[in-house]
Design an enzyme around this catalytic site. Structure first.
Site, PDB file in Angstrom:
ATOM      1  N   SER A 151       0.851  -1.190   0.000  1.00 56.37           N
ATOM      2  CA  SER A 151       0.000   0.000   0.000  1.00 56.37           C
ATOM      3  C   SER A 151       0.880   1.231   0.000  1.00 56.37           C
ATOM      4  O   SER A 151       2.029   1.191   0.471  1.00 56.37           O
ATOM      5  CB  SER A 151      -0.895   0.012   1.250  1.00 56.37           C
ATOM      6  OG  SER A 151      -1.555   1.258   1.391  1.00 56.37           O
ATOM      7  N   TYR A 167      -1.722  -1.154  10.321  1.00 58.86           N
ATOM      8  CA  TYR A 167      -1.841  -1.355   8.877  1.00 58.86           C
ATOM      9  C   TYR A 167      -0.611  -0.821   8.152  1.00 58.86           C
ATOM     10  O   TYR A 167      -0.013  -1.519   7.326  1.00 58.86           O
ATOM     11  CB  TYR A 167      -3.102  -0.659   8.367  1.00 58.86           C
ATOM     12  CG  TYR A 167      -3.313  -0.796   6.875  1.00 58.86           C
ATOM     13  CD1 TYR A 167      -3.844  -1.958   6.333  1.00 58.86           C
ATOM     14  CD2 TYR A 167      -2.974   0.246   6.004  1.00 58.86           C
ATOM     15  CE1 TYR A 167      -4.040  -2.086   4.968  1.00 58.86           C
ATOM     16  CE2 TYR A 167      -3.162   0.124   4.632  1.00 58.86           C
ATOM     17  CZ  TYR A 167      -3.693  -1.041   4.119  1.00 58.86           C
ATOM     18  OH  TYR A 167      -3.870  -1.166   2.763  1.00 58.86           O
TER      19      TYR A 167
END
Length: 263
Positions: A151, A167
């Site tokens: 990401s 995350y």
């Protein structure tokens, strides 16, 4: 041997791809990309109902697709997924590690159990499945493609109103995992690369939009929009096919330029 055409280099006919988190969103988009190029598809996620619908969607597009429900946060499920895919499909030429979890909380009060949940799926699950698939198929065959979904959250810190420490940390680990694994497994002709998506209309992006608003979210994107249902197809096919056979250990941001602005 004569040089192949571009169409031949991107052709995945005869290949089999396993995509985790493949029943919706980015996973399903990547499944379409690989299937449209000729690969047989095995989808996996936790929910059978979602998998049935996604598989029917792929089959309606003329793609040979099947599914296995599995929770890649659990080691026994992860190993079962690899074994059953090999039993049913006979091969796993392309592995897309896409299943993931996120959790929003301030760092000072982030629950440890939530941290563990994110890390178990986003990092540990990638390792276990990659290792098992490689040992059972890719290493003996001396060929394989592994695509890990990271990401742009791995590339920078967050604005103050976005609190996703676990995350972000997990996706940073995915990039390190990708680069190190590529270096170790190059001798087996296994290519390992990562994709860093930006803001797509995923479950996580929907939560961010609720927090900061879509206008504010897209204001940080130089191209002025969120990712759509086509934007991961090209890079996925490049990494999976012989068109990308000399690319390994790399990550690519597909984010409309967000990471350039935030760098």
């Amino acid at each position: 041997m004569s040089t192949r055409t571009v169409q031949q280099l991107f052709d995945l006919s005869g290949k089999t791809a396993l995509i985790t988190g493949g029943s919706r969103g980015l996973g399903l988009q990547m499944a379409h990309a690989l299937g449209e190029a000729g690969a047989r598809i095995m989808l996996s996620s936790r929910k059978a109902d979602d998998l049935e619908q996604a598989t029917a969607d792929l089959q309606a597009a003329g793609i040979d697709a099947r599914w296995i429900a599995a929770d890649c946060a659990k080691e026994e499920d992860t190993r079962r997924l690899a074994e059953q895919t090999l039993e049913r499909m006979g091969a796993i030429d392309i592995l897309v590690n896409n299943a993931g979890a996120s959790w929003g909380a301030p760092a000072e009060s982030h629950p440890v159990e939530a941290w563990d949940k994110v890390m178990n799926l986003n990092v540990r699950g990638y390792f276990i499945l990659s290792q098992h698939v490689a040992n059972k198929y890719m290493i003996p065959k001396k060929t394989g493609r592994i695509i890990n979904i990271a990401s742009i959250a791995a590339l920078n810190g967050n604005p103050p109103d976005i609190q996703t420490l676990a995350y972000n940390t997990s996706k940073t680990a995915v990039i390190g995992f990708t680069r190190t694994l590529a270096a170790e497994w190059g001798k087996y002709n296994i290519n390992v690369n990562a994709i860093c998506p930006g803001f797509f209309m995923t479950k996580m992006a929907t939560k961010l939009i609720q927090t900061i608003g879509e206008e504010k979210m897209t204001a940080t994107v130089p191209l002025g929009r969120l990712g759509d249902d086509e934007d991961l197809k090209g890079i996925t096919l490049l990494y999976a096919s012989d068109a990308g056979k000399h690319i390994t250990g790399q990550w690519m941001a597909v984010d409309g330029g967000v990471s350039v602005v935030l760098a």
